[in-house]
Design an enzyme around this catalytic site. Structure first.
Site, PDB file in Angstrom:
ATOM      1  N   TYR A  21      45.694  53.745 -47.659  1.00  8.09           N
ATOM      2  CA  TYR A  21      44.676  54.536 -48.360  1.00  8.09           C
ATOM      3  C   TYR A  21      44.910  54.514 -49.862  1.00  8.09           C
ATOM      4  CZ  TYR A  21      44.525  56.296 -43.588  1.00  8.09           C
ATOM      5  OH  TYR A  21      44.483  56.390 -42.229  1.00  8.09           O
ATOM      6  N   TYR A 149      41.024  63.025 -35.509  1.00  9.60           N
ATOM      7  CA  TYR A 149      41.465  61.749 -36.087  1.00  9.60           C
ATOM      8  C   TYR A 149      42.012  60.872 -34.968  1.00  9.60           C
ATOM      9  CZ  TYR A 149      43.915  58.122 -38.566  1.00  9.60           C
ATOM     10  OH  TYR A 149      44.327  56.885 -38.988  1.00  9.60           O
ATOM     11  N   ASP A 250      44.064  62.067 -26.664  1.00 12.27           N
ATOM     12  CA  ASP A 250      44.806  61.300 -27.656  1.00 12.27           C
ATOM     13  C   ASP A 250      46.038  62.126 -28.038  1.00 12.27           C
ATOM     14  OD1 ASP A 250      45.881  60.105 -29.866  1.00 12.27           O
ATOM     15  OD2 ASP A 250      43.972  59.823 -30.920  1.00 12.27           O
ATOM     16  N   LYS A 279      53.093  56.819 -32.065  1.00 10.62           N
ATOM     17  CA  LYS A 279      53.955  57.494 -33.050  1.00 10.62           C
ATOM     18  C   LYS A 279      55.410  57.704 -32.613  1.00 10.62           C
ATOM     19  CE  LYS A 279      50.797  59.339 -36.397  1.00 10.62           C
ATOM     20  NZ  LYS A 279      49.372  59.291 -36.061  1.00 10.62           N
TER      21      LYS A 279
END
Ligand SMILES: *Cc1c(COP(=O)(O)O)cnc(C)c1O
Length: 437
Positions: A21, A149, A250, A279
Site C-alpha cells: 500500500y 477484509y 474467514d 497468517k
C-alpha cells in the site's frame, strides 16, 4: 552488512523496492531490520523495538523460535519442495490431518495454498463449483459484511468492505456482491435476533442467487477492528441452513488463538461449511494458507465435469512451510497459550482504558490478544511511526486505528511498553492538541 550501511540500504530500498500500500515514487521510509528474536526487532542502527504487531498478526511465538528453526532446517535437509500435482509428502499429510482434528466438525478436506487472499479465492471457487455441481448454477453471488477484509486479489477484494476495500477504483472488473451491515451487538452484548436484521433481509431477498455468506467471525480485522457478538454466528448458521446458502468463515486473522479460542467460531459453538486459515498458521515464519471444507462440498465440487476443484498453485503444499506449520501448531498447543492470551487481554483492557479520556479518542476495546484505540481522525503515519520508534515500540496503525496484536509470548513488562507508547503517541500526536504546531 554493518550499521553504517543502513543509509545505503534505505536509499536502495527507496529506489527499487515497492512496499505494501505504498507509493512507487514517494514512499515513506521503511526501517531496515537486521534481526529479530523473541518479541524484539533489531534495526541496522542498533535500535531495539518491542514488536506489538506480530508481523501482521502472524508471529504468535515471536521471532527466531528454536523449534521452528529446527523444523525448517530438518525439512530442508530432506526436501524443500516438490510439486503437489501427483505427488504428496509427510509434512503436508500430517498438517492436513492435524488441521482436520483441530478445526470445527465436519471440515474433513483441506486445500493448501500460499497466502490468505488465495485461500479466500479458493473458498469462493469451492462455493461456486459446489452449486454448479449440484445443479443450482444460478447461485453465483456472495453475501459479505460491511467493514470486512478478506485480501487483496480481485475475488477476495469483491467481498471486502465496498468503501475501505476501494471498490470504486476497480469498479468495472470486480464482481458485484451483496453486502449487509455487521451485527449491532458487540462481543459482550446480549444477543437478539433483531441485531442481524439487515443481514437477514439481504439473505432472504436474494437466497436463490447467493452461493455463500462470507465473513470474519467475531473480529473484523483490517476492515476496522470491530468485535461482534458470537450470537451473530449462530444466527448466520441458522439462516444459511434455512435458505440453502453455504457459510464461509474467514479465520485468517482470528485462527490459532488470537481471540482466546483456537478458532473464533468456538466462542459461538458453530462451525462453517468452508474455513479459511493463514497468517499465524506457520507462526509467521513461512507463507502458507488453507481452505477447509466438508465432505458434502467436496462431493458437490467433484460430481460433474470437470470432476475437480479448478485451482492449483505452483507452490501448493510447500514442504518447508508445512513442516514449520506443524511445528508451530504443536508449539502453540504445548504452551499455556490460553492463559497467556487471557493475561494479555486483561492487561490491554486495564492499561488502554486511560486512552478513552484523550480528546482524539473515539473508542477503546480489547479482545484476546487484540487491543484497539480508535481515533476520531486518521493518524498521520509520517508522524506516528517515528514517534513509536522513539518510544522503542513497533506499531503500524492504519486509518483511525492504533492497535496492537502482540506475540502471545510477550511478557507483561514489554506489553506495558507497548500500551504506554500507544497512550503517549495518541496523546501527543493524534487529535486536537496534536494539530497545533
Ligand atoms: C490478512 C487477511 C487476509 C489476506 O491474507 P494475505 O495472506 O495477506 O493474502 C484475508 N482475510 C483476513 C481476515 C485477513 O486478516
Amino acid at each position: 552488512m554493518t550499521s553504517d550501511m543502513a543509509p545505503l540500504l534505505s536509499a536502495l530500498d527507496r529506489e527499487h523496492v515497492w512496499h505494501p500500500y505504498a507509493s512507487g515514487i514517494e514512499p515513506l521510509p521503511a526501517y531496515p531490520v537486521r534481526s529479530a528474536r523473541g518479541v524484539r526487532l533489531t534495526l541496522f542502527d542498533g535500535t531495539e523495538l518491542v514488536d506489538g504487531m506480530s508481523s501482521w498478526w502472524a508471529a504468535i511465538h515471536g521471532y527466531n523460535v528454536p523449534e521452528l528453526n529446527e523444523a525448517l532446517r530438518a525439512q530442508a535437509e530432506r526436501m524443500a519442495h516438490v510439486m503437489f500435482g501427483g505427488l504428496t509428502h509427510q509434512p503436508a499429510v500430517e498438517l492436513c490431518r492435524r488441521l482436520v482434528e483441530l478445526a470445527p466438525e465436519p471440515l474433513h478436506k483441506v486445500f493448501l495454498s500460499d497466502s490468505g487472499s488465495v485461500a479466500v479465492e479458493v473458498a469462493i471457487k469451492m462455493a461456486l463449483q459446489y452449486w454448479q455441481g449440484v445443479g443450482k448454477s444460478r447461485k453465483v453471488k456472495l453475501l459479505a459484511l460491511r467493514g470486512g477484509y478478506h485480501g487483496d486479489t480481485l475475488g477476495a477484494m469483491s467481498v471486502c468492505d465496498p468503501v475501505t476495500g476501494m471498490h470504486a477504483l476497480f469498479r468495472d472488473v470486480l464482481p458485484l456482491q451483496y453486502f449487509a451491515d455487521p451485527p449491532v451487538a458487540g462481543f459482550e452484548d446480549t444477543w437478539d435476533a433483531s441485531h442481524a436484521a439487515d443481514f437477514e433481509r439481504v439473505l432472504t431477498a436474494h437466497a436463490d442467487e447467493i452461493a455463500a455468506v462470507v465473513f470474519e467471525p467475531v473480529v473484523q480485522g483490517a476492515g476496522g477492528m470491530r468485535f461482534h457478538s458470537p450470537g451473530f454466528l449462530r444466527r448466520a448458521r441458522e439462516l444459511c441452513d434455512r435458505h440453502g446458502v453455504l457459510l464461509v468463515f474467514d479465520e485468517i486473522a482470528t485462527g490459532f488463538g488470537r481471540t482466546g479460542r483456537l478458532f473464533a467460531c468456538e466462542h459461538a459453538g458453530v462451525g462453517p461449511d468452508i474455513l479459511c486459515l493463514g497468517k499465524a498458521m506457520t507462526g509467521g515464519m513461512m507463507t502458507l494458507a488453507a481452505t477447509m471444507c466438508t465432505e458434502e462440498i467436496a462431493r458437490g465440487v467433484s460430481m460433474r465435469p470437470p470432476f475437480a476443484l479448478m485451482h492449483g498453485p505452483t507452490f501448493m503444499g510447500n514442504a518447508l512451510a508445512c513442516a514449520v506449520a506443524l511445528a508451530s501448531i504443536e508449539l502453540l498447543l504445548a504452551s499455556p497459550w490460553r492463559e497467556r492470551v487471557e493475561g494479555i487481554e486483561a492487561q490491554l483492557q486495564s492499561q488502554l482504558e486511560v486512552c478513552r479520556a484523550l480528546p482524539g479518542v473515539a473508542d477503546v476495546r480489547a479482545l484476546g490478544a487484540i487491543g484497539v484505540v480508535e481515533l476520531k481522525e486518521p493518524v498521520d503515519m509520517r508522524v506516528v511511526t517515528p514517534a513509536f520508534v522513539r518510544h522503542g515500540v513497533w506499531l503500524r496503525p492504519f486509518g483511525k486505528l492504533v492497535y496492537t496484536m502482540p506475540p502471545f509470548i510477550m511478557e507483561p513488562a514489554d506489553l506495558s511498553l507497548v500500551t504506554g507508547a500507544m497512550y503517549a503517541v495518541v496523546r501527543d500526536h493524534c487529535g486536537p492538541a496534536a494539530a497545533k504546531p
